[in-house]
Write a protein that holds these residues in place. Structure first.
Motif, PDB file in Angstrom:
ATOM      1  N   ARG A  36     -10.370   5.668 -16.499  1.00  0.00           N
ATOM      2  CA  ARG A  36     -10.034   4.603 -15.277  1.00  0.00           C
ATOM      3  C   ARG A  36     -11.167   4.325 -14.467  1.00  0.00           C
ATOM      4  N   ARG A  65       0.902  -1.220   0.109  1.00  0.00           N
ATOM      5  CA  ARG A  65      -0.231  -0.131  -0.008  1.00  0.00           C
ATOM      6  C   ARG A  65       0.858   1.242   0.095  1.00  0.00           C
ATOM      7  N   HIS A 107      -3.624  10.003  -4.305  1.00  0.00           N
ATOM      8  CA  HIS A 107      -3.672   8.682  -4.866  1.00  0.00           C
ATOM      9  C   HIS A 107      -3.463   7.708  -3.785  1.00  0.00           C
ATOM     10  N   PHE A 160      -3.891  -4.805  -9.345  1.00  0.00           N
ATOM     11  CA  PHE A 160      -3.738  -3.662  -9.174  1.00  0.00           C
ATOM     12  C   PHE A 160      -4.963  -2.777  -8.601  1.00  0.00           C
ATOM     13  N   TYR A 161      -4.803  -2.068  -7.559  1.00  0.00           N
ATOM     14  CA  TYR A 161      -6.008  -1.295  -7.138  1.00  0.00           C
ATOM     15  C   TYR A 161      -5.634   0.088  -7.003  1.00  0.00           C
ATOM     16  N   GLN A 162      -6.587   1.098  -7.265  1.00  0.00           N
ATOM     17  CA  GLN A 162      -6.305   2.602  -7.054  1.00  0.00           C
ATOM     18  C   GLN A 162      -7.490   3.171  -6.624  1.00  0.00           C
ATOM     19  N   ARG A 212      -8.550   7.635  -6.198  1.00  0.00           N
ATOM     20  CA  ARG A 212      -8.266   9.073  -6.415  1.00  0.00           C
ATOM     21  C   ARG A 212      -9.054   9.981  -5.887  1.00  0.00           C
ATOM     22  N   PHE A 264      -2.802   3.313  -3.551  1.00  0.00           N
ATOM     23  CA  PHE A 264      -2.317   2.449  -4.561  1.00  0.00           C
ATOM     24  C   PHE A 264      -2.388   1.289  -3.646  1.00  0.00           C
TER      25      PHE A 264
END
Length: 288
Positions: free
Chosen positions: A217, A187, A265, A248-250, A252, A267
Motif C-alpha cells: 500500500r 473524510r 485509519h 481515494f486517499y488513505q 494509517r 480516508f
C-alpha cells in the motif's frame, strides 16, 4: 586310370614319403585336423534367497543388538553409585518462611504503572476522544455492537478475510473495541484497539501489519516513527485513482502498547496531511 582310383573303398591310402614328394617338386597340402569342441556341461539352475527374508533377519539382529546393549548399559549403570551434580553458580533463592502478616503486604501497583489494570477494564473507554469537528458515523455502527467488534467484523478490514480471521484466533485475540467518525462529506476515520492474551502477540500482529505496508500500500514508503512508541509508525499513502471515481486517499497508524495493538485509519477524497494521522496516533498512545 589314376593310381588313387585303383584303391578300393575302405582301404587306407599308403603313406606318402615327404622326401619323395620334395624330390618330385610337389608341395604337400597341410593336413588340418578337425577341431574338437569341448563338451559343454548343462547349466545348473542357482536358487536365490528371497531378499525380504534376508532383510528381516538383518533387521531382527539389529533390534536384538540394540535391546541387548541398552539392557547391558542399564544394568551396569544401576550398580554404580550416583554421581553428585555440580553446585549451582547462582545463590539459592530465598523465600520468606511465613506469609507477611495482615496489613504489611506491599501495595499493588497504581493504574499508571500497571498496564494490565488499565486494559482489563472497559477497553472502549481507552479509545482516544473524538477530535473537534468530527462526529460519530452512524452509518457504520452496524459493524459494532455498542463499541465492540467481533473477530469477523474486524477481519473484514483485510483483503483476505478468512486467513485473517483464522490468524487472529491462532494468535490469541481477546477482544476488539472500535469507533468510526466522519468529517464533512468524504473524510472518515476508524480507530481499533485490538487486545490479545499477551503483549508478545499484540507486538507480533503490529509487526505483521507494518511489514505489509511498504509491499502493498505504501509504494516503498517505510512510514514515519510515532513519538513515544518503540516500533510504532504512521503512513500516508499515494492516491488511488480509477476512471469515473473520485481519488481515494488513505493514512494509517500502527503500534502496540502492552497487550493492545492500535490500528488507526483515515480516508478521504482529498489529500491527508501527516499532521492529521500523527496527531491522532500520538493522542491514542498517550491514552494508553
Amino acid at each position: 586310370m589314376h593310381p588313387k582310383d585303383s584303391i578300393s573303398d575302405g582301404q587306407p591310402e599308403p603313406p606318402v614319403d615327404a622326401a619323395e614328394v620334395a624330390e618330385a617338386g610337389e608341395h604337400p597340402e597341410p593336413i588340418v585336423e578337425p577341431a574338437v569342441e569341448p563338451a559343454v556341461e548343462p547349466a545348473v539352475a542357482v536358487k536365490r534367497r528371497p531378499r525380504g527374508r534376508t532383510t528381516l533377519i538383518i533387521a531382527a539382529a539389529l533390534v536384538l543388538g540394540i535391546a541387548g546393549g541398552v539392557a547391558t548399559g542399564y544394568a551396569v549403570q544401576a550398580d554404580r553409585a550416583p554421581t553428585p551434580l555440580a553446585a549451582l553458580s547462582q545463590p539459592g533463592l530465598a523465600y520468606p518462611a511465613k506469609a507477611l502478616p495482615a496489613g504489611k503486604e506491599p501495595d499493588p501497583l497504581p493504574a499508571s504503572q500497571d498496564r494490565r489494570v488499565r486494559t482489563d477494564g472497559d477497553l472502549r473507554k481507552l479509545i482516544v476522544p473524538r477530535p473537534k469537528g468530527w462526529q460519530e458515523d452512524k452509518s457504520l455502527t452496524a459493524l459494532t455492537q455498542d463499541g465492540w467488534l467481533g473477530v469477523e467484523s474486524y477481519a473484514m478490514n483485510f483483503e483476505n478475510e478468512e486467513y485473517m480471521f483464522s490468524d487472529l484466533l491462532d494468535q490469541g485475540l481477546r477482544r476488539v473495541a472500535g469507533t468510526t467518525w466522519k468529517k464533512g462529506e468524504y473524510r472518515a476515520a476508524d480507530v481499533y484497539l485490538v487486545q490479545f492474551t499477551s503483549g508478545a502477540a499484540a507486538a507480533a500482529h503490529a509487526e505483521d501489519q507494518r511489514s505489509y505496508m511498504p509491499e502493498k500500500r505504501a509504494a516503498g514508503n517505510e512510514g514515519t516513527a510515532i513519538k513515544g512508541s518503540a516500533e510504532g509508525r504512521y503512513y500516508v499513502f499515494p492516491a488511488e485513482r480509477k476512471a469515473g471515481y473520485l481519488p481515494f486517499y488513505q493514512a494509517r497508524a500502527i503500534f502496540s502498547r502492552g497487550d493492545v495493538m492500535v490500528d488507526i485509519h483515515i480516508f478521504d477524497s482529498a489529500p491527508i496531511s501527516k499532521k492529521d494521522i500523527r496527531t491522532l496516533a500520538e493522542r491514542q498512545l498517550e491514552r494508553l
